[in-house]
Design an enzyme around this catalytic site. Structure first.
Site, PDB file in Angstrom:
ATOM      1  N   ASP A   1      36.316  39.619  37.834  1.00 25.63           N
ATOM      2  CA  ASP A   1      36.809  40.969  38.102  1.00 25.63           C
ATOM      3  C   ASP A   1      38.283  41.038  37.746  1.00 25.63           C
ATOM      4  O   ASP A   1      39.159  40.769  38.561  1.00 25.63           O
ATOM      5  CB  ASP A   1      36.593  41.339  39.572  1.00 25.63           C
ATOM      6  CG  ASP A   1      37.020  42.775  39.861  1.00 25.63           C
ATOM      7  OD1 ASP A   1      37.606  43.415  38.969  1.00 25.63           O
ATOM      8  OD2 ASP A   1      36.760  43.250  40.980  1.00 25.63           O
TER       9      ASP A   1
ATOM     10  N   SER B   1      30.633  35.996  47.765  1.00 24.01           N
ATOM     11  CA  SER B   1      32.009  36.449  47.511  1.00 24.01           C
ATOM     12  C   SER B   1      32.970  35.300  47.798  1.00 24.01           C
ATOM     13  O   SER B   1      32.586  34.285  48.394  1.00 24.01           O
ATOM     14  CB  SER B   1      32.345  37.641  48.407  1.00 24.01           C
ATOM     15  OG  SER B   1      32.464  37.203  49.758  1.00 24.01           O
TER      16      SER B   1
ATOM     17  N   SER C   1      25.696  50.606  48.746  1.00 21.42           N
ATOM     18  CA  SER C   1      25.076  50.770  50.070  1.00 21.42           C
ATOM     19  C   SER C   1      24.856  52.245  50.363  1.00 21.42           C
ATOM     20  O   SER C   1      25.650  53.100  49.963  1.00 21.42           O
ATOM     21  CB  SER C   1      25.964  50.146  51.152  1.00 21.42           C
ATOM     22  OG  SER C   1      25.765  48.743  51.179  1.00 21.42           O
TER      23      SER C   1
ATOM     24  N   ASP D   1      30.446  36.884  43.329  1.00 19.44           N
ATOM     25  CA  ASP D   1      30.774  38.321  43.377  1.00 19.44           C
ATOM     26  C   ASP D   1      32.296  38.487  43.320  1.00 19.44           C
ATOM     27  O   ASP D   1      33.025  37.818  44.069  1.00 19.44           O
ATOM     28  CB  ASP D   1      30.216  38.883  44.699  1.00 19.44           C
ATOM     29  CG  ASP D   1      30.285  40.392  44.784  1.00 19.44           C
ATOM     30  OD1 ASP D   1      30.254  41.057  43.739  1.00 19.44           O
ATOM     31  OD2 ASP D   1      30.343  40.904  45.919  1.00 19.44           O
ATOM     32  N   HIS D   2      32.779  39.343  42.447  1.00 17.08           N
ATOM     33  CA  HIS D   2      34.220  39.663  42.346  1.00 17.08           C
ATOM     34  C   HIS D   2      35.108  38.422  42.249  1.00 17.08           C
ATOM     35  O   HIS D   2      36.047  38.259  43.050  1.00 17.08           O
ATOM     36  CB  HIS D   2      34.684  40.520  43.527  1.00 17.08           C
ATOM     37  CG  HIS D   2      34.096  41.897  43.517  1.00 17.08           C
ATOM     38  ND1 HIS D   2      34.495  42.864  42.627  1.00 17.08           N
ATOM     39  CD2 HIS D   2      33.126  42.454  44.280  1.00 17.08           C
ATOM     40  CE1 HIS D   2      33.789  43.966  42.848  1.00 17.08           C
ATOM     41  NE2 HIS D   2      32.950  43.737  43.818  1.00 17.08           N
TER      42      HIS D   2
ATOM     43  N   GLY E   1      29.153  48.842  45.026  1.00 16.55           N
ATOM     44  CA  GLY E   1      29.342  49.848  46.078  1.00 16.55           C
ATOM     45  C   GLY E   1      28.116  50.710  46.299  1.00 16.55           C
ATOM     46  O   GLY E   1      28.225  51.924  46.444  1.00 16.55           O
TER      47      GLY E   1
ATOM     48  N   GLU F   1      33.988  43.732  34.732  1.00 15.77           N
ATOM     49  CA  GLU F   1      34.125  45.106  35.264  1.00 15.77           C
ATOM     50  C   GLU F   1      35.132  45.901  34.447  1.00 15.77           C
ATOM     51  O   GLU F   1      36.222  45.412  34.127  1.00 15.77           O
ATOM     52  CB  GLU F   1      34.563  45.062  36.738  1.00 15.77           C
ATOM     53  CG  GLU F   1      34.714  46.463  37.348  1.00 15.77           C
ATOM     54  CD  GLU F   1      34.863  46.460  38.879  1.00 15.77           C
ATOM     55  OE1 GLU F   1      34.295  45.571  39.535  1.00 15.77           O
ATOM     56  OE2 GLU F   1      35.555  47.354  39.391  1.00 15.77           O
TER      57      GLU F   1
HETATM   58  P1  13P Z   1      28.756  48.005  49.359  1.00 18.98           P
HETATM   59  O1  13P Z   1      30.039  47.897  50.118  1.00 18.98           O
HETATM   60  O2  13P Z   1      28.426  49.433  49.049  1.00 18.98           O
HETATM   61  O3  13P Z   1      27.626  47.318  50.030  1.00 18.98           O
HETATM   62  O4  13P Z   1      28.993  47.296  47.933  1.00 18.98           O
HETATM   63  C1  13P Z   1      28.859  45.899  47.806  1.00 18.98           C
HETATM   64  C2  13P Z   1      29.360  45.391  46.498  1.00 18.98           C
HETATM   65  O5  13P Z   1      29.620  46.105  45.555  1.00 18.98           O
HETATM   66  C3  13P Z   1      29.516  43.935  46.387  1.00 18.98           C
HETATM   67  O6  13P Z   1      30.074  43.562  45.162  1.00 18.98           O
HETATM   68  O1  G3H Z   2      32.623  43.821  47.197  1.00 20.26           O
HETATM   69  C1  G3H Z   2      32.794  43.199  48.214  1.00 20.26           C
HETATM   70  C2  G3H Z   2      31.620  42.654  48.950  1.00 20.26           C
HETATM   71  O2  G3H Z   2      31.128  43.596  49.871  1.00 20.26           O
HETATM   72  C3  G3H Z   2      31.970  41.353  49.603  1.00 20.26           C
HETATM   73  O3  G3H Z   2      32.743  41.538  50.736  1.00 20.26           O
HETATM   74  O4  G3H Z   2      34.689  40.126  50.210  1.00 20.26           O
HETATM   75  O5  G3H Z   2      34.261  40.862  52.552  1.00 20.26           O
HETATM   76  O6  G3H Z   2      32.787  39.154  51.478  1.00 20.26           O
HETATM   77  P1  G3H Z   2      33.683  40.342  51.265  1.00 20.26           P
HETATM   78 ZN    ZN Z   3      31.463  45.018  44.421  1.00 17.77          ZN
END
Ligand code: 13P
Ligand code: G3H
Ligand code: ZN
Length: 315
Positions: free
Chosen positions: A103, A48, A213, A81-82, A211, A133
């Site tokens: 994103d 990230s 988890s 990521d994002h 998301g 996304e």
């Molecule tokens: P969680 O917060 O559910 O682990 O999702 C992580 C995620 O989507 C990272 O892009």
């Molecule tokens: O979607 C977000 C991920 O869980 C990454 O989290 O931005 O705190 O590293 P972070």
């Molecule tokens: Zn995410």
């Protein structure tokens, strides 16, 4: 061996999902590689913006390059990521990432397409693939903060036009999950009916579930028993991953659950050994526990045991 997410998705589509795990430090990196080797799974490393700036962006790259040497049999993609547009370009130009996520889900439909298309053009010119996304998850991401009331499920009727016009290689869909440890306040769950509609309009196209988890209640109880305060934490039922995979989900994003493992290990360690102060003691326990956690997730995702087959396909 670093591969693109596109190569992994081609192997997995319709059969199982690839775990996409966020990492931030050395212990997570070791646990991640060990867990994937133990379960013989291909995987995706997610970085990230926050992870890039936690120490220095070059540090994580160095850790991953080293892990690639220490675990020569591992097959994985390195994914932003994002990302916002600028961070995507930074990663594309770094020569290290094999995949980026743009994103722009906070922008209106046309703006999301336009931003995504600019990133796709830059990425594809360098052989890098792009996740985009459509729709908005609830919860907090780095540059996007969405409260539950404003979260928007992906509109299946927009999905095909979005993919065709933007040229993205995979699509993150909002189907009821949110980021973090507090996903559902009531009995809500995944919207499989939305996923089905998206897959109908985009047959064979890789979908991504953020998301994801599961926020295991046993983990939460242990954290709270060791001094934590995570009341009401709730996540996705991990027994639903395989159904999602059959409906085109090829990438499942998991970060929060790994943070819970870290929190449980360290809280219990310092509760049980208040006289200790060597960071390597809890670090060793964490690496072992993190590896077990990764192997368990890969079983649930169905990716465990597919490493050799994927290696042959990507060679
Ligand atoms: P969680 O917060 O559910 O682990 O999702 C992580 C995620 O989507 C990272 O892009
Ligand atoms: O979607 C977000 C991920 O869980 C990454 O989290 O931005 O705190 O590293 P972070
Ligand atoms: Zn995410």
């Amino acid at each position: 061996m670093i591969v693109t997410t596109k190569q992994l998705f081609a192997a997995a589509y319709g059969k199982y999902a690839i775990g996409a795990y966020n990492i931030n430090n050395l212990e997570q990196t070791m646990g991640l590689f060990r867990g994937n080797m133990d379960s013989q799974a291909p995987f995706i490393i997610q970085i990230s913006k926050g992870a890039r700036s936690f120490t220095h962006k070059t540090m994580l790259e160095g850790l991953i390059r080293a892990a690639d040497q220490v675990f020569p049999d591992a097959v994985f993609a390195v994914h932003l990521d994002h990302g916002d547009e600028q961070t995507c370009y930074d990663c594309i130009n770094s020569g290290f990432y094999s995949s980026v996520m743009i994103d722009a889900s906070g922008e209106p439909f046309a703006g999301n397409i336009a931003t995504t298309k600019r990133v796709v053009d830059a990425a594809h010119a360098k052989g890098i693939v792009v996740e985009a996304e459509l729709g908005q998850l609830g919860g907090v991401e780095e540059h996007v903060k969405v409260d539950e009331a404003n979260a928007k499920l992906t509109d299946p009727n927009q999905a095909r036009e979005f993919v065709e016009k933007s040229g993205c290689d995979s699509l993150a869909c909002a189907i009821g999950t949110s980021h973090g440890a507090f996903k559902f306040s009531g009995s809500q769950g995944l919207h499989f009916e939305v996923l089905e509609q998206i897959q109908k309009r985009l047959p064979g196209f890789p979908l991504v579930m953020h998301g994801s988890s599961s926020v295991p209640q046993e983990e939460v109880a242990r954290i709270n028993a060791a001094g934590g305060n995570l009341k009401g934490a709730k996540g996705v039922n991990e027994d639903e991953f395989k159904r999602a995979a059959q409906l085109g989900v090829t990438k499942v994003n998991i970060d929060t659950d790994g943070r819970l493992v870290w929190t449980r290990v360290h809280r219990e360690f310092f509760r049980d050994f208040p006289e200790k102060f060597d960071l390597r003691d809890p670090g060793k326990i964490f690496m072992t526990e993190y590896a077990k956690f990764i192997a368990h997730k890969n079983e649930k995702l169905g990716s465990a045991g597919h490493l050799e087959e994927v290696r042959k396909l990507v060679k």
